[in-house]
Design a protein around this motif. Structure first.
Motif, PDB file in Angstrom:
ATOM      1  N   ALA A 331       7.838  -2.403  14.423  1.00 32.22           N
ATOM      2  CA  ALA A 331       7.358  -2.689  13.072  1.00 32.22           C
ATOM      3  C   ALA A 331       5.849  -2.882  13.058  1.00 32.22           C
ATOM      4  N   VAL A 332       5.159  -2.144  12.198  1.00 39.74           N
ATOM      5  CA  VAL A 332       3.709  -2.287  12.072  1.00 39.74           C
ATOM      6  C   VAL A 332       3.343  -3.236  10.934  1.00 39.74           C
ATOM      7  N   CYS A 333       4.259  -3.467  10.002  1.00 38.78           N
ATOM      8  CA  CYS A 333       4.035  -4.444   8.939  1.00 38.78           C
ATOM      9  C   CYS A 333       5.364  -4.758   8.277  1.00 38.78           C
ATOM     10  N   ARG A 334       5.393  -5.877   7.577  1.00 38.85           N
ATOM     11  CA  ARG A 334       6.577  -6.290   6.821  1.00 38.85           C
ATOM     12  C   ARG A 334       6.199  -6.289   5.350  1.00 38.85           C
ATOM     13  N   VAL A 335       7.012  -5.632   4.535  1.00 37.29           N
ATOM     14  CA  VAL A 335       6.691  -5.411   3.120  1.00 37.29           C
ATOM     15  C   VAL A 335       7.575  -6.283   2.247  1.00 37.29           C
ATOM     16  N   SER A 336       6.943  -7.017   1.337  1.00 40.00           N
ATOM     17  CA  SER A 336       7.673  -7.867   0.404  1.00 40.00           C
ATOM     18  C   SER A 336       7.665  -7.323  -1.013  1.00 40.00           C
ATOM     19  N   PHE A 337       6.810  -6.355  -1.281  1.00 42.16           N
ATOM     20  CA  PHE A 337       6.677  -5.830  -2.638  1.00 42.16           C
ATOM     21  C   PHE A 337       7.954  -5.112  -3.060  1.00 42.16           C
ATOM     22  N   ALA A 338       8.382  -5.351  -4.284  1.00 44.41           N
ATOM     23  CA  ALA A 338       9.639  -4.789  -4.766  1.00 44.41           C
ATOM     24  C   ALA A 338       9.479  -3.326  -5.167  1.00 44.41           C
ATOM     25  N   VAL A 339      10.589  -2.676  -5.500  1.00 42.14           N
ATOM     26  CA  VAL A 339      10.569  -1.332  -6.061  1.00 42.14           C
ATOM     27  C   VAL A 339       9.828  -1.378  -7.398  1.00 42.14           C
ATOM     28  N   ASP A 340       8.840  -0.489  -7.569  1.00 38.77           N
ATOM     29  CA  ASP A 340       8.011  -0.475  -8.777  1.00 38.77           C
ATOM     30  C   ASP A 340       7.820   0.972  -9.214  1.00 38.77           C
ATOM     31  N   VAL A 341       8.746   1.461 -10.031  1.00 33.18           N
ATOM     32  CA  VAL A 341       8.702   2.847 -10.499  1.00 33.18           C
ATOM     33  C   VAL A 341       8.191   2.877 -11.935  1.00 33.18           C
ATOM     34  N   HIS A 342       7.021   3.455 -12.147  1.00 33.28           N
ATOM     35  CA  HIS A 342       6.539   3.692 -13.505  1.00 33.28           C
ATOM     36  C   HIS A 342       7.291   4.898 -14.065  1.00 33.28           C
ATOM     37  N   CYS A 343       7.763   4.784 -15.293  1.00 38.56           N
ATOM     38  CA  CYS A 343       8.655   5.788 -15.881  1.00 38.56           C
ATOM     39  C   CYS A 343       8.100   7.196 -15.691  1.00 38.56           C
ATOM     40  N   THR A 344       8.915   8.066 -15.131  1.00 37.20           N
ATOM     41  CA  THR A 344       8.488   9.441 -14.889  1.00 37.20           C
ATOM     42  C   THR A 344       8.613  10.314 -16.127  1.00 37.20           C
ATOM     43  N   ASN A 345       9.403   9.867 -17.105  1.00 39.12           N
ATOM     44  CA  ASN A 345       9.629  10.635 -18.330  1.00 39.12           C
ATOM     45  C   ASN A 345       9.284   9.751 -19.528  1.00 39.12           C
ATOM     46  N   PRO A 346       8.221  10.064 -20.269  1.00 44.48           N
ATOM     47  CA  PRO A 346       7.827   9.188 -21.374  1.00 44.48           C
ATOM     48  C   PRO A 346       8.872   9.085 -22.475  1.00 44.48           C
ATOM     49  N   ALA A 347       9.751  10.075 -22.579  1.00 46.12           N
ATOM     50  CA  ALA A 347      10.806  10.013 -23.585  1.00 46.12           C
ATOM     51  C   ALA A 347      11.802   8.902 -23.284  1.00 46.12           C
ATOM     52  N   ALA A 427       4.818  -1.614  23.343  1.00 47.27           N
ATOM     53  CA  ALA A 427       4.200  -2.853  23.834  1.00 47.27           C
ATOM     54  C   ALA A 427       2.680  -2.737  23.843  1.00 47.27           C
ATOM     55  N   ASP A 428       2.160  -1.556  24.172  1.00 49.61           N
ATOM     56  CA  ASP A 428       0.710  -1.347  24.184  1.00 49.61           C
ATOM     57  C   ASP A 428       0.144  -1.403  22.766  1.00 49.61           C
ATOM     58  N   VAL A 429       0.847  -0.766  21.823  1.00 48.43           N
ATOM     59  CA  VAL A 429       0.391  -0.765  20.432  1.00 48.43           C
ATOM     60  C   VAL A 429       0.434  -2.181  19.869  1.00 48.43           C
ATOM     61  N   ALA A 430       1.529  -2.891  20.125  1.00 46.76           N
ATOM     62  CA  ALA A 430       1.678  -4.254  19.608  1.00 46.76           C
ATOM     63  C   ALA A 430       0.588  -5.165  20.138  1.00 46.76           C
ATOM     64  N   GLU A 431       0.258  -5.029  21.410  1.00 46.65           N
ATOM     65  CA  GLU A 431      -0.780  -5.865  22.007  1.00 46.65           C
ATOM     66  C   GLU A 431      -2.140  -5.560  21.375  1.00 46.65           C
ATOM     67  N   ALA A 432      -2.418  -4.278  21.146  1.00 45.09           N
ATOM     68  CA  ALA A 432      -3.696  -3.895  20.542  1.00 45.09           C
ATOM     69  C   ALA A 432      -3.782  -4.383  19.087  1.00 45.09           C
ATOM     70  N   LEU A 433      -2.673  -4.356  18.367  1.00 45.62           N
ATOM     71  CA  LEU A 433      -2.667  -4.831  16.980  1.00 45.62           C
ATOM     72  C   LEU A 433      -2.974  -6.319  16.898  1.00 45.62           C
ATOM     73  N   LYS A 434      -2.556  -7.071  17.917  1.00 43.98           N
ATOM     74  CA  LYS A 434      -2.815  -8.523  17.913  1.00 43.98           C
ATOM     75  C   LYS A 434      -4.306  -8.823  17.916  1.00 43.98           C
ATOM     76  N   THR A 435      -5.095  -7.928  18.491  1.00 38.52           N
ATOM     77  CA  THR A 435      -6.541  -8.183  18.554  1.00 38.52           C
ATOM     78  C   THR A 435      -7.199  -8.074  17.192  1.00 38.52           C
ATOM     79  N   LEU A 436      -6.511  -7.484  16.199  1.00 38.51           N
ATOM     80  CA  LEU A 436      -7.069  -7.334  14.858  1.00 38.51           C
ATOM     81  C   LEU A 436      -6.783  -8.540  13.975  1.00 38.51           C
TER      82      LEU A 436
END
Length: 437
Positions: A331-347, A427-436
């Motif tokens: 996992a590179v991030c955890r997302v909490s934002f909900a589904v947000d669909v702006h209406c695709t059909n104005p009708a 493991a290498d990617v995770a360790e490098a991400l910790k430095t940020l």
């Protein structure tokens, strides 16, 4: 229907630039974070951007409103640095706030200089040369003419998956079955005589309160004012955001059925959007009262695009992941934002669609950031691999920046270790991400 004609271009020599380990195309929230993370991980990094500033929708798009910016690493660093210079209205929740656009432009440039990122603005990817299932170089167009950029690893942070498409990657667009895409939005900045007087119509006045009740009430009041001015906006939830002082961001526009890969359609949408913004501002000003002296300060350099291509990756984030709150080892991030669909059909409605699923916080794995069809291409931002509903959640800019920093770290490691992305050790990617963080 007129016949499509073609011309045969003459073969030509293109100057080659080959002094980078990682080339990032697109400097919006995802690309900027990718370039910073790559450079901070020790890779020689080039960042290529089509516009005249860094930040994409944050700056050239005049978004002014942040979502999910409490993500650890570069997103949270940007939040804190904006806050320290008095350029953001950060309350108790760092995930949501407004910010000063000009200060954001300056901060992002300062961060790239600090990290040693080599930047080229006013430059657009125009082609890709591939060899053996990998990108050999990206060809760009600019005032300098055509240039070719070679590196071991590339990152597509164009938002619309332009680089991946040029490289021949598979992708999906829009809602499954119909191909309908969420509408675009043309943003603007306005100034009122007294923001305190106009505050009943301003969303998140005084900061984020932790719920949307106040926002929806402000939207209804603002919508009533626009209609009282004789304008029926294309977006049924028009919104004013308080930036600073008497400066507000204006979101009143929806452009439906516009393809993010069709320059003619985007041009027409831009013209319509700017005209609508002016109609709304002129109509409100004519009302007097709280709108007396209302000024249109700026309109966006590019229209806000919610979705373009979703490039096929080694993993596809789906609606089921959101419903299950799925976790991943990589996992590179955890997302909490909900589904947000702006209406695709104005009708069927001009606001947001009612959520069709109940979601939980979920992970985005590194595999969703690795292109399936090209061996040395990473994806960052809203063009990562996912389905329509999942995309409507992870497309927000804080999450885009989080995927960008992960792609940047992984690309730097891939280039330095001389191995393809799929062979990286998590493991290498995770360790490098910790430095940020």
């Amino acid at each position: 229907m007129s016949e499509i004609m073609h011309v045969l271009e003459l073969a030509r020599q293109t100057p080659m630039v080959s002094d980078a380990d990682v080339v990032v195309v697109g400097a919006g929230p995802a690309g900027m974070a990718a370039a910073l993370a790559s450079a901070r991980s020790g890779a020689r990094t080039r960042l290529i951007e089509a516009h005249g500033c860094l930040g994409g929708i944050w700056t050239a798009g005049l978004l002014t409103w942040m979502f999910e910016m409490g993500q650890p690493g570069i997103p949270l660093e940007i939040t804190r640095r904006l806050d320290r210079r008095g350029a953001a209205r950060v309350g108790a929740n760092p995930n949501f706030y407004t910010y000063d656009i000009e200060q954001m432009k300056l901060l992002l440039e300062e961060m790239c200089v600090e990290a040693g990122v080599t930047l080229q603005l006013h430059t657009r990817a125009a082609g890709v040369i591939t060899a053996g299932g990998r990108i050999d170089c990206v060809v760009t167009e600019s005032k300098s003419g055509r240039q070719a950029w070679r590196a071991p690893c590339f990152i597509d942070a164009t938002g619309d998956g332009d680089l991946a498409a040029l490289a021949g990657c598979g992708y999906d667009v829009g809602r499954e079955g119909s191909g309908e895409c969420q509408p675009m939005t043309y943003m603007a900045l306005v100034a009122v005589r007294d923001a305190a007087v106009a505050s009943p119509c301003i969303s998140f006045w005084g900061g984020w309160s932790g719920h949307f009740d106040g926002h929806l009430q402000a939207v209804e009041r603002f919508l009533a004012e626009i209609r009282r001015a004789g304008v029926d906006p294309s977006y049924a939830r028009p919104t004013l955001f308080h930036v600073r002082g008497n400066l507000l961001a204006l979101m009143v526009n929806h452009e439906y059925g516009v393809s993010a890969t069709d320059a003619v359609a985007i041009t027409r949408a831009t013209v319509r959007g700017r005209a609508e913004v002016n109609r709304v501002v002129n109509g409100l000003r004519a009302l007097g009262g709280m709108w007396e002296g209302l000024q249109l300060v700026a309109t966006c350099e590019h229209i806000g695009v919610r979705e373009g291509r979703r490039v096929h990756g080694l993993y596809t984030v789906t609606k089921d992941d959101l419903v299950a709150g799925r976790r991943h080892e990589d996992a590179v991030c955890r997302v909490s934002f909900a589904v947000d669909v702006h209406c695709t059909n104005p009708a069927a409605g001009k606001g947001q669609e009612e959520p069709v699923v109940r979601t939980q916080p979920y992970d985005i794995p590194l595999r969703a950031l690795m292109a399936r069809d090209v061996g040395n291409l990473f994806l960052a931002g809203r063009c990562i691999s996912g389905d329509f509903l999942a995309h409507s959640s992870y497309r927000v800019t804080g999450t885009a920046a989080a995927t960008g920093q992960a792609a940047g770290v992984a690309a730097a490691l891939s280039a330095k270790q001389g191995i393809p992305p799929a062979s990286l050790k998590w493991a290498d990617v995770a360790e490098a991400l910790k430095t940020l963080t």
